[in-house]
Design an enzyme around this catalytic site. Sequence first.
Site, PDB file in Angstrom:
ATOM      1  N   ARG A  54       4.473   2.372  -2.227  1.00 39.90           N
ATOM      2  CA  ARG A  54       4.489   2.840  -3.482  1.00 39.90           C
ATOM      3  C   ARG A  54       5.222   1.757  -4.386  1.00 39.90           C
ATOM      4  O   ARG A  54       5.636   0.984  -3.950  1.00 39.90           O
ATOM      5  CB  ARG A  54       5.686   3.867  -3.841  1.00 39.90           C
ATOM      6  N   ASP A 110      -1.861  -2.346  -4.361  1.00 37.80           N
ATOM      7  CA  ASP A 110      -2.760  -1.141  -4.667  1.00 37.80           C
ATOM      8  C   ASP A 110      -1.926  -0.271  -5.208  1.00 37.80           C
ATOM      9  O   ASP A 110      -2.494   1.010  -5.664  1.00 37.80           O
ATOM     10  CB  ASP A 110      -3.110  -0.568  -3.514  1.00 37.80           C
ATOM     11  N   VAL A 147       0.837  -1.219  -0.109  1.00 38.86           N
ATOM     12  CA  VAL A 147       0.065   0.007  -0.011  1.00 38.86           C
ATOM     13  C   VAL A 147       0.976   1.036   0.130  1.00 38.86           C
ATOM     14  O   VAL A 147       0.376   2.175   0.255  1.00 38.86           O
ATOM     15  CB  VAL A 147      -0.805   0.063   1.311  1.00 38.86           C
ATOM     16  N   HIS A 196      -4.771   2.189  -6.558  1.00 36.52           N
ATOM     17  CA  HIS A 196      -4.410   3.129  -5.672  1.00 36.52           C
ATOM     18  C   HIS A 196      -5.319   3.916  -4.926  1.00 36.52           C
ATOM     19  O   HIS A 196      -5.633   4.963  -5.103  1.00 36.52           O
ATOM     20  CB  HIS A 196      -3.591   4.303  -6.315  1.00 36.52           C
ATOM     21  N   GLU A 235       1.503   3.889 -13.095  1.00 40.24           N
ATOM     22  CA  GLU A 235       0.089   4.256 -12.607  1.00 40.24           C
ATOM     23  C   GLU A 235      -0.729   5.119 -13.419  1.00 40.24           C
ATOM     24  O   GLU A 235      -0.096   6.051 -13.827  1.00 40.24           O
ATOM     25  CB  GLU A 235      -0.218   4.544 -11.027  1.00 40.24           C
ATOM     26  N   SER A 250      -6.217   2.479  -1.369  1.00 46.52           N
ATOM     27  CA  SER A 250      -6.287   1.757  -0.201  1.00 46.52           C
ATOM     28  C   SER A 250      -6.550   3.022   1.075  1.00 46.52           C
ATOM     29  O   SER A 250      -6.987   2.655   2.256  1.00 46.52           O
ATOM     30  CB  SER A 250      -4.978   1.074   0.372  1.00 46.52           C
TER      31      SER A 250
END
Lengths: 323, 323
Positions: free
Chosen positions: A231, A255, A229, A279, A260, A281
Site C-alpha cells: 500500500r 505499484d 506492492v 496498482h 490513487e 501487480s
Amino acid sequence: MNAKPIVTVLAGDRPVIGLEKLQEHAELRITDIAGLGSALNGADVLYMWDFFAEGLQDVWPNADALKWIHVPAAGVDKLLFPELVESDVVVTNARGIFDRPMAEFVLGGILHFAKGFGLAGERQRRQHWKSWPTTEVAGARVLVAGTGSIGRCTARLLRAVGMDVDGMGRTARAGDRDFGTVHASADFAKVAGGYDYVVLAAPLTTATERMVSRTVLEAMKSSAVLVNVGRGKLVDQDALVQALQARRLGGAVLDVFETEPLPQDHELWQLDNVLVTPHMSGDSQNWLDELAAQFESNFHAWRQGKPLANVVDKRLGFVPSDC
Amino acid sequence: MNAKPIVTVLAGDRPVIGLEKLQEHAELRITDIAGLGSALNGADVLYMWDFFAEGLQDVWPNADALKWIHVPAAGVDKLLFPELVESDVVVTNARGIFDRPMAEFVLGGILHFAKGFGLAGERQRRQHWKSWPTTEVAGARVLVAGTGSIGRCTARLLRAVGMDVDGMGRTARAGDRDFGTVHASADFAKVAGGYDYVVLAAPLTTATERMVSRTVLEAMKSSAVLVNVGRGKLVDQDALVQALQARRLGGAVLDVFETEPLPQDHELWQLDNVLVTPHMSGDSQNWLDELAAQFESNFHAWRQGKPLANVVDKRLGFVPSDC
C-alpha cells in the site's frame, strides 16, 4: 418465504464475472455505489466486486440483516471502519489469488533494476548503442516486509533464483520456513542498511503505516531498490521522492501510492529511477475468473454452515498467517 | 635464453585487467589491432582481451611461434578462419563466466514482456494511469536453443521459477538433465508453435546461422516472445522485423544483431514491442575480474603442461558440452 439468501453485488467499472453460477442459489442485487444503501436492506451477503469502492460506512445503518462481506482483494484497509469492526459481520478476502502474480511482479521489478532495463528503454529511444553496468541478483540480499501469503510466495520465488531473503513481521523470530530470519518491524531502521532490495508486501494497518519512514530510507544503501506492492501509505512518500531525487536510493518499483490514481502532476511520474505501475501487480491472465471461483466456493461453504476461508481479523486488519 | 613465454595481449577500448599478476611469469606485449602483426612474431600465446577485434587472419603469417589463443568471450565465431582451424594452435574461451548473468538477463527479459514493463514505461512518460493485461510465467513454455553452458544455466533458472523448459540442440534426445526433452534444430519449424518464449543461446556456426528462419517465425505463436542473447545471425533479421511490425509476434528481447553496433537508422530501435540492448547480456558486476582470473588460471595450467580448460572444437566452433 424466500429460501434463497440475498446477495448484494457491488459492481464497478469492471464487468462482474461468475454471476450465472450464483443466481440459482441466491437472490442477486447488482448495484453501483449510489444504490448500495437500498440494496443492503435485508441483504445477507455483500459481495464487493468493486473492491476499491468507498462509501459503505455511509450506508451502514441499512445493513440490517448483513452477515458476511466478501472482498475480492488482498488488502481490506479501505473497507474497515469502527462500526463494521465492532459488528458480528464476517469479512473475508481473496488471500492466495494474488500471491504468484505479485511474486513474479516483484522478481520482474528487481531484474528491471538489476539489468538496467529502464536505461535500456531510454537509450533505445535515442538510438544510442552504449552499455551500462549491471548487477546479478544471485546472492543479493532482500528484505520482504510482510509475512502473509504474498510475502511468503515472494520470498520463495526470490530464493528460487538464488537471492538471500529475510522477512519482517510483527515479531522477530528465527527458523521461519520461508524466510529463515524474520526481523520485527520495530527494528526496520536498524536492519535496513543490510539489504540490496526492500520489498513491501504488508497490509496497511495502524502498525504498518509509514513503516518506511524517512529514517528507514536514510538507513538504506544508496544502491538499494524499494519495491512496493503493498500500500502507498506504508511509505513516507514525500521522503521517498526526496531520496530518489537526490539519488540517495538506487530506485523504486511502485505499484501503489498514497493517492490513487497517482495525480497527473505528481513528480513520481517523472523520475527516471522509478518504475510506476497502476496498482496491478496482483493481476494475471486469469485473476477475475479466480476471484469469482473463490467467492463461489466460499458462498457454498457459507450456505452449508461450514467455516469460511480467508476470514479477516478485523482488529488486525488482515487474515492472520498460520504460523 | 628467456625462460618466460611471450604473451601478446590484444588490448581494446576497455582497460586490460589482471596483467600485474602475469608479468612475473610472462613477457607481455600489449598491442592494439594495428600493432598485432609485429607483436605476434615469436609470441607463444595470444590473449585476445579485445575479443570483438577482427584482423587476426590478415597477420596470421606473423604467428610463427603461436601455440595458444585465449578469447575471453563465449562465442568465437568472429575469430575462426580456415588457416587457424587447420593449424595446431589451441583456442580456449570464457565458457562459464557469462552463464549466470545471461540466464538472469533472459529471465528479466521474459518478465519484462510478461508484466508489460515496456508499456509501463510508455504510460509513465505520458503520466497515464491505466493498467494492461499481464501474464504469469509459471507454467509458460520455453524453448532454449543451445545446450551449452549458457543454455543450461538459463534452463535451470527458468525451471526454478516454474517455467516449463525444453531444449534444442544438434540432435534430439530425451531425459536431458537440464532440459528433459531436447529437439533437433532441424525440427525448429515443426516445434516452434508450442512455446510462449523462444530463447537463443546457441553459438553461431554454419549449422545454426539463420536457424530462426522466416518459416520458424511464421510457426511461432503470435503472442510468443523471442529472446536472443546468442548472435544476431542466428535469426533472419529482416523477417523478424516484418513479423514484429505486423504484430505476428508478441515481442523480442534482442541483445545481439546482424550488424553491431545496431545502425542508428535501423527500424528495430523504433519498435515498441522490442527491447534492444547493446550486446551486454553477459556483463555483470565482476565479469572483467572473472575473465582475468580465468585466463590466469588457464595460463598456469598451460605453463605446467596440464590440460587447458574450455578448449574450443575449432571445426564445431564452440566448446563441446560434456553431455
